[in-house]
Every structure is written in structure tokens, then in C-alpha cells.
Design a protein around this motif. Structure first.
Motif, PDB file in Angstrom:
ATOM      1  N   ARG A 234       0.845  -1.190   0.000  1.00  0.00           N
ATOM      2  CA  ARG A 234       0.000   0.000   0.000  1.00  0.00           C
ATOM      3  C   ARG A 234       0.882   1.242   0.000  1.00  0.00           C
ATOM      4  N   LYS A 235       0.656   2.114  -0.989  1.00  0.00           N
ATOM      5  CA  LYS A 235       1.395   3.363  -1.076  1.00  0.00           C
ATOM      6  C   LYS A 235       0.414   4.515  -1.178  1.00  0.00           C
ATOM      7  N   VAL A 236       0.645   5.555  -0.395  1.00  0.00           N
ATOM      8  CA  VAL A 236      -0.254   6.706  -0.345  1.00  0.00           C
ATOM      9  C   VAL A 236       0.478   7.932  -0.869  1.00  0.00           C
ATOM     10  N   SER A 239      -4.058  12.347  -1.577  1.00  0.00           N
ATOM     11  CA  SER A 239      -5.399  11.784  -1.423  1.00  0.00           C
ATOM     12  C   SER A 239      -5.563  10.462  -2.154  1.00  0.00           C
ATOM     13  N   VAL A 240      -4.512  10.014  -2.833  1.00  0.00           N
ATOM     14  CA  VAL A 240      -4.586   8.797  -3.648  1.00  0.00           C
ATOM     15  C   VAL A 240      -3.778   7.685  -2.997  1.00  0.00           C
ATOM     16  N   GLU A 241      -4.331   6.489  -3.010  1.00  0.00           N
ATOM     17  CA  GLU A 241      -3.559   5.341  -2.556  1.00  0.00           C
ATOM     18  C   GLU A 241      -3.587   4.245  -3.603  1.00  0.00           C
ATOM     19  N   TRP A 242      -2.486   3.510  -3.636  1.00  0.00           N
ATOM     20  CA  TRP A 242      -2.328   2.388  -4.556  1.00  0.00           C
ATOM     21  C   TRP A 242      -2.107   1.119  -3.746  1.00  0.00           C
ATOM     22  N   ASN A 277      -8.933   7.325  -5.021  1.00  0.00           N
ATOM     23  CA  ASN A 277      -8.852   8.691  -4.500  1.00  0.00           C
ATOM     24  C   ASN A 277      -9.898   8.842  -3.402  1.00  0.00           C
ATOM     25  N   ARG A 278      -9.443   9.075  -2.193  1.00  0.00           N
ATOM     26  CA  ARG A 278     -10.348   9.137  -1.038  1.00  0.00           C
ATOM     27  C   ARG A 278     -11.267  10.361  -1.104  1.00  0.00           C
TER      28      ARG A 278
END
Length: 695
Positions: A234-236, A239-242, A277-278
Motif C-alpha cells: 500500500r502506497k499513499v 489523497s490517492v492510494e495504490w 482517491n479518497r
């Protein structure tokens, strides 16, 4: 009731894939040629109004596949092999339509039917502005390359996919309340690989030579139920995480004491990546190629589309790394308005552990808060990005719904849907069989197939994990106590479950409070229902023209500022501007124009646009009206990555002008949705005029 599976698109261009496919290729060249003039313009039916299997953006047609329970991996049987072949054949159809639609290049001048004045205007406007007149994600028609370009335009830079770094987590395997790993057994001659069982204190409690069941079998379908040593990364970025899942699995869906399953063995079977995107609720899915025998996490994987438009080696590598057929319907499971499937199998500390996240077992075995809790509210925006993916599952995405539990047991805290979150995950969480009170024949078939899959999962669950066993962690969601399985809560009662199950299977009524799961692409510069960011500092200036610029006695310079800040992504690049300009003689009264005198919104859109030079042309050869489309900000040259911005960028367009003429311009922002919405335009745009008086 909605079928569980739908088909996909193939057409005339797919004939190149081989004559063996000809039996299932739908040919409609008229529809396809019409699509070529409409791609990336306002979405229209293209003859698709009565055909749910027709792609409204290209006119290609989806062949059906047999309904089956949705799974992370398709079975290797004749029907599904044929389905995948059809998917592979569909892509050339869309690519051929897109290729025709993208035929406008800065160098090409099309003069048929255009007046000399229109040609002169277009040539000059294209010469002056052409470097910044380009559509995002238009550099390639390769499915994976374009998909990556679309994702970068929405989410910003995509990090390399790396399950081998120190930050990645190993998904635990638990049996009878102990954690299990595959290691050499020093107590046996030759130290053969066996399964080591350790308790919460780290003590070895036993060794075993085989595993038939586990406490938390996978719900994914057609993968190893009790696999071990898969990894999640998990990479943040703002506001976006992958989130990447590097899953170890076997074709027979069971686990053996083979070196492949060891923690230090970098080989794995299935690669899945999600971007989310949260703030905006936008989500994208891409899977590793299904033609590869295995993957290796010792080296990071380049993202789709490479790291930029000019990363030629990365783009080529990615094109062979990811699945261009999108044969796995990720959105059917990852549908709870977030990137995660919430189930005990992932080792989340907040579910499936007695004592909850702070209990002894969770502290010893779980991933802790590595996968965080996300807000689940049915009114939050939620939209899938990726035109190739959404074209394949357009009907499913349109029909998916959120629902409300009539009994109030489950949806006060959770988002449930009419897809897998409801049909499989809710049923497993509640420990109840799916049921419909008054089923149709298709309902019966679908429910029976899902029930069979749930029983296969349950057959791999230990007796220890059941409510009747020592662990009591299944069902893993109980009324009032939620995931606190050791708090004495009871299984949802049959009447309440029947009401909820009816809603899940779209057999309920008003009590289910159905709402569309996926929300529309937001138009730019539209505070109500859009992103709310508006152009500012609009100005127009009349400048002298160079003597050698024939066809222009003056230059009109339009300037404004705009920040594409939807979703809080500094490098977001999915908005461009169209400019429609009408010229009329200056009225004697010099009275400012009324709004109806300006070009209409339709005249500033792409629908009916006829290119004369690059991205400059007109709509339907309308006299006195010219359109410039796909304008980006100053310095953002064709196929370059946008610089990060947190303050408004400067936009400028220079257009040729003649003395004695009034120029009325509508500047219209538009969003490339990269889904089945095509393009969304602002409600009104900005209006500006200038009288060019040369006395």
C-alpha cells in the motif's frame, strides 16, 4: 434480477484475430463508421439504444457469456477460454474506431467544404496554439498504454508496484487459532518442508504435512482457499492510494508443502492493483497478464503506460505485463466505495479476532491498521476510471446499486450492494445462505450457483473457527456487536436475513432504498454536482499582427486562470478547454451582446466537430463560427507530464482577427471522463467579446 455476468465487445476489426473467431463476431460496419466520427465527443447511442451489449462510444458489440459466480480467476474450461478469446478480439474493434477518431494531427489540414476564411483562421490558430492543443491519454491506442495514461491523468503519477519492499505485508494463514508457515522441520531427518504452527506467544505447537482447512478461507473464488505468504503493498500519495495484491495460488486451489509457498520465495500467481482517491471516490483496477505462468516480486513492476508519455521502454514492458482483456470484473467485489474487500482472510485486525483489534490474537497475527478503516456512506461519490474496463462492464456498472438493510442490522455501519459485497461477502459474514422469497427461474439458477461457491468456501473452514467451535469467529459479523465476534453476539435471525437477502438479490421493494452505486462523471467548473473549480481572471486583448501573417490583421489574445483541483491531485490532467468563436460585423450601436448572440454550448462541444487544421475547425461547417478544442495550459506541450500545481495555472489562446469585426467567444471547460460518459462539459462556460476597430 440482474445477470451475474455480461459479454464483451467484438466487431469487424476483430476478423484480423483469425477465422476461428468468426462464429462469434458481430459485424455492424455502419455503426462502427458512425462511431469513428463520434469517439470522445458527447456520448450518443450509435444505434445502441435497444442493445445492452453495445458500446455506446464505439458501436462494438458484446458477446454474452454464461452466468457464473464472480471469481478472481476464471476457470480453465472451454466456455471461458472462448470468452477470453472474444475479449482479445474485441480490443482491435475499439482501437480501430479510436484510430480513425484520432486522425487529427497538428500537421494535417483538411480543407474539403471549408471556406478560404475558415482555412486561414484554422491554419493560423493551429500554428500559434497547436503545441498545447491535445487530448489527454491520446498518445496511443494500445489498450494497456492508454489505460495507464488515463489513470495518470486522473490520479497523478502511479508508483512502481513493489510487493518485495520492506513496507509490504505478508498475509497470514491461521489454523485453529495459530499462525502457520512453511519451513524446514529440523525435528525430522532431512529437514523436509512442513507446516509450522505457532501460538500467539510464538511457541511452536505442532508441525503438519498437509493443510485441508483454515480459519479464514479466501472468498475470492477460484484461487487457493488457504494460501499463505501472499503479499499486499500500500502506497499513499496525498489523497490517492495504490494497493497491490501479489497472490500466491495454485491451479488446483489447494496448498502443498512445496518451496513455492515459502515466505522467501518471490514467485506468485496473480497480480492485482487498485488506485483510489479518497476525496473524489474514483477507482481504477488493473490485473497482471493471465498468459504469464508466474510473477516475481524481487523486481518492482512498471505501472501501465510506463512512468510518463516518453517512457518508451516502460510503456513497452507494461504493455506485456498487464491483462488487456480485463477479464476479471474487479469492480464486482471492490464495490463498497473503497479499495478494499473487507474479509477475515486479509488478516485485518478489526475483524475475525476475538477481542477485536487490541486482542491477543490480532496483536500477534494481524496486519494491524495497515489497511485502514474508510468511511462508508452510500451518498459518497464512486466512479470507475478506465475506458477499456468500463466498456467491458458498462451494463453491470450502470445496474449496480447500494441498498439499505430493512432490519437496520447491517447497513448502519457498512455499505452493501447488489454485487459481490452483498451476494457473497454479506452471506459469509452473517453465516447465512443466500435466499429469495419468490424467485424467478433465473434467480434460482444464480442463487444456486452462488450457494455452491459459498459451500466450497465453507468446506475449507476449520471447525475451530465456527460459532460451535472453540474459536467462535464465524460468522464474523453479528448484529449490534459488528466484528466483535467474542462479545457474545448472536447470528442474524432468519427473518431479518431473508429481508436483507431479498434486497441483495434485487428482489426487494421500497424497503431496500436502492440507489445507484456508481456516480456520474463530474462536469468541470460546475459548483452544483461538479468539481466547483472555476476559471478566473478572464481577459481579452487586441494585439498587432505580424506583417507576414496573411489572413490576420490583428491577434486576439484570450487569457484566464484555472486550477483542476478535483480530488486534490496536483498533477491531475483530465480537463481541457474548447473555444467557440463567432465573428460578425461590429454593430453601429456598439451595444454589448446578449448571451444568445454568443456561440451556443453545443457549438463549443466536440459533437459534430469537423477538423480543418489539427484541433481547429468548426461544427458542421457553420459559417462565421470556428472552434478550437483541447486547449491545455501554457507550456503543457503535447504528450508531456503536467507539473504539480496548487494554484491556478495560466491559459492562453491567440486567434486571428480582422478589422471591423466583433468576436464573441464561449470558453467551455470539459472533462475527459475515461469511462462510458465520454466527455462532460461545464454547464455554461465563460463568455467574452471584443470589437476589433483598426482606425
Amino acid at each position: 434480477m440482474r445477470p451475474l455476468a455480461f459479454g464483451l465487445l467484438v466487431c469487424l476489426a476483430a476478423m484480423a484475430a483469425g477465422s476461428a473467431l468468426s462464429a462469434w463476431i458481430a459485424i455492424d460496419p455502419g455503426r462502427r463508421l458512425a462511431a469513428a466520427t463520434r469517439a470522445w465527443s458527447a456520448p450518443g447511442p450509435l444505434g445502441c439504444a435497444d442493445d445492452l451489449r453495445c458500446d455506446t462510444l464505439t458501436g462494438c458489440t458484446l458477446p454474452s457469456r454464461a452466468p457464473r459466480p464472480l471469481m478472481e480467476a476464471l476457470p480453465d474450461d472451454q466456455a471461458h477460454r472462448r470468452y477470453v478469446d472474444a475479449l482479445k478480439a474485441f480490443r482491435p474493434c475499439r482501437q480501430s474506431v479510436e484510430f480513425v477518431a484520432r486522425g487529427n494531427t497538428p500537421e494535417v489540414v483538411r480543407t474539403a467544404g471549408a471556406s478560404s476564411a475558415a482555412i486561414s483562421f484554422a491554419e493560423l490558430a493551429n500554428r500559434w496554439n497547436g503545441d498545447v492543443l491535445w487530448a489527454p491519454a491520446s498518445a496511443s491506442t494500445d489498450v494497456i498504454t492508454r489505460f495507464g495514461d488515463e489513470a495518470r491523468a486522473v490520479f497523478g503519477p502511479i508508483p512502481d508496484i513493489d510487493c518485495g519492499d520492506n513496507a509490504a505485508k505478508v498475509i497470514p494463514l491461521e489454523i485453529d487459532g495459530n499462525i502457520v508457515d512453511l519451513k524446514p522441520n529440523p525435528g525430522v531427518a532431512g529437514s523436509p518442508l512442513q507446516f509450522e504452527h505457532r501460538d500467539t506467544a510464538g511457541r511452536v505447537v505442532k508441525w503438519s504435512t498437509q493443510i485441508a482447512r483454515c480459519d479464514k478461507p479466501s472468498l475470492a473464488g477460484n484461487v487457493t482457499y488457504c494460501g499463505m505468504n501472499s503479499r499486499v503493498s500500500r502506497k499513499v500519495i496525498g489523497s490517492v492510494e495504490w494497493v497491490a495484491l501479489c497472490r500466491k495460488s495454485s491451479p488446483h486451489q489447494e496448498i502443498d508443502p512445496e518451496p513455492y509457498w515459502q515466505r522467501n520465495n518471490p514467485n506468485f500467481a496473480r497480480l492485482g492493483v487498485i488506485g483510489f482517491n479518497r476525496q473524489s471516490g474514483e477507482i481504477a483496477f488493473f490485473d497482471g497478464s493471465k498468459d504469464r505462468p508466474h510473477f516475481d516480486w524481487e523486481r518492482p513492476f512498471v505501472p501501465p503506460g510506463g512512468r510518463s508519455y516518453h517512457d518508451e521502454s516502460g510503456r513497452m514492458e507494461a504493455a506485456g505485463l498487464y491483462d488487456p482483456t480485463f477479464q476479471i470484473q474487479c469492480s464486482a467485489c471492490h464495490d463498497n466505495k473503497g479499495p478494499y474487500v473487507i474479509s477475515p482472510h486479509m488478516g485485518l485486525s478489526r475483524i475475525g479476532y476475538e477481542g477485536g483489534a487490541t486482542g491477543e490474537s490480532a496483536s500477534a497475527f494481524s496486519l494491524g491498521d495497515y489497511i485502514p478503516t474508510m468511511p462508508h456512506e452510500e451518498r459518497l461519490p464512486f466512479r470507475v476510471i478506465g475506458s477499456a474496463y468500463t466498456s467491458t462492464y458498462a451494463t453491470d456498472l450502470a445496474r449496480a446499486q447500494t441498498l439499505q438493510d430493512p432490519s437496520g442490522n447491517c447497513t448502519e455501519c457498512h455499505t452493501l450492494t447488489t454485487q459481490v459485497t452483498g451476494q457473497r461477502i454479506a452471506a459469509d459474514a452473517a453465516g447465512r445462505d443466500p435466499v429469495i422469497t419468490d424467485p424467478s427461474w433465473s434467480d434460482t439458477v444464480s442463487v444456486r450457483a452462488e450457494l455452491q461457491k459459498l459451500r466450497e468456501i465453507d468446506a475449507h473452514r476449520t471447525d475451530w473457527a465456527r460459532r460451535s467451535g472453540e474459536g467462535k469467529i464465524h460468522p464474523w459479523m453479528v448484529p449490534r456487536n459488528g466484528g466483535k465476534v467474542g462479545a457474545g453476539g448472536h447470528q442474524i435471525d432468519e427473518d431479518d436475513w431473508r429481508q436483507l437477502s431479498n434486497c441483495i438479490w434485487e428482489a426487494g421493494g421500497a424497503e431496500c432504498n436502492y440507489r445507484p452505486l456508481y456516480t456520474a462523471c463530474p462536469p468541470p467548473a460546475t459548483p452544483s454536482g461538479g468539481d466547483g473549480s472555476l476559471p478566473t481572471d478572464l481577459s481579452i486583448a487586441i494585439l498587432p499582427s505580424n506583417a507576414d501573417e496573411g489572413g490576420a490583421e490583428r491577434v486576439l489574445r484570450l487569457n484566464w486562470r484555472y486550477l483542476n483541483d478535483y480530488g486534490g491531485v496536483p498533477q491531475r490532467d483530465d480537463v481541457r478547454f474548447n473555444i467557440a468563436i463567432r465573428s460578425v460585423p461590429i454593430p453601429q450601436s456598439r451595444k454589448p451582446p446578449d448571451e444568445e448572440e454568443y456561440p451556443a454550448i453545443a457549438e463549443a462541444s466536440d459533437d459534430g466537430f469537423v477538423a480543418i487544421a489539427g484541433n481547429v475547425g468548426n461544427v458542421g461547417n457553420a459559417g462565421g463560427l470556428m472552434t478550437i478544442r483541447n486547449l491545455s495550459y501554457i507550456g503543457h506541450r503535447r504528450f508531456t507530464e503536467p507539473a504539480p500545481a496548487t494554484t491556478p495555472r495560466e491559459f492562453r489562446a491567440d486567434v486571428p482577427a480582422m478589422c471591423g469585426q466583433r468576436y464573441l467567444a464561449r470558453i467551455l471547460p470539459k472533462r475527459f471522463c475515461f469511462d462510458q460518459n465520454g466527455i462532460q462539459y461545464a454547464e455554461r462556460g465563460e463568455l467574452v467579446f471584443a470589437d476589433v476597430e483598426c482606425n
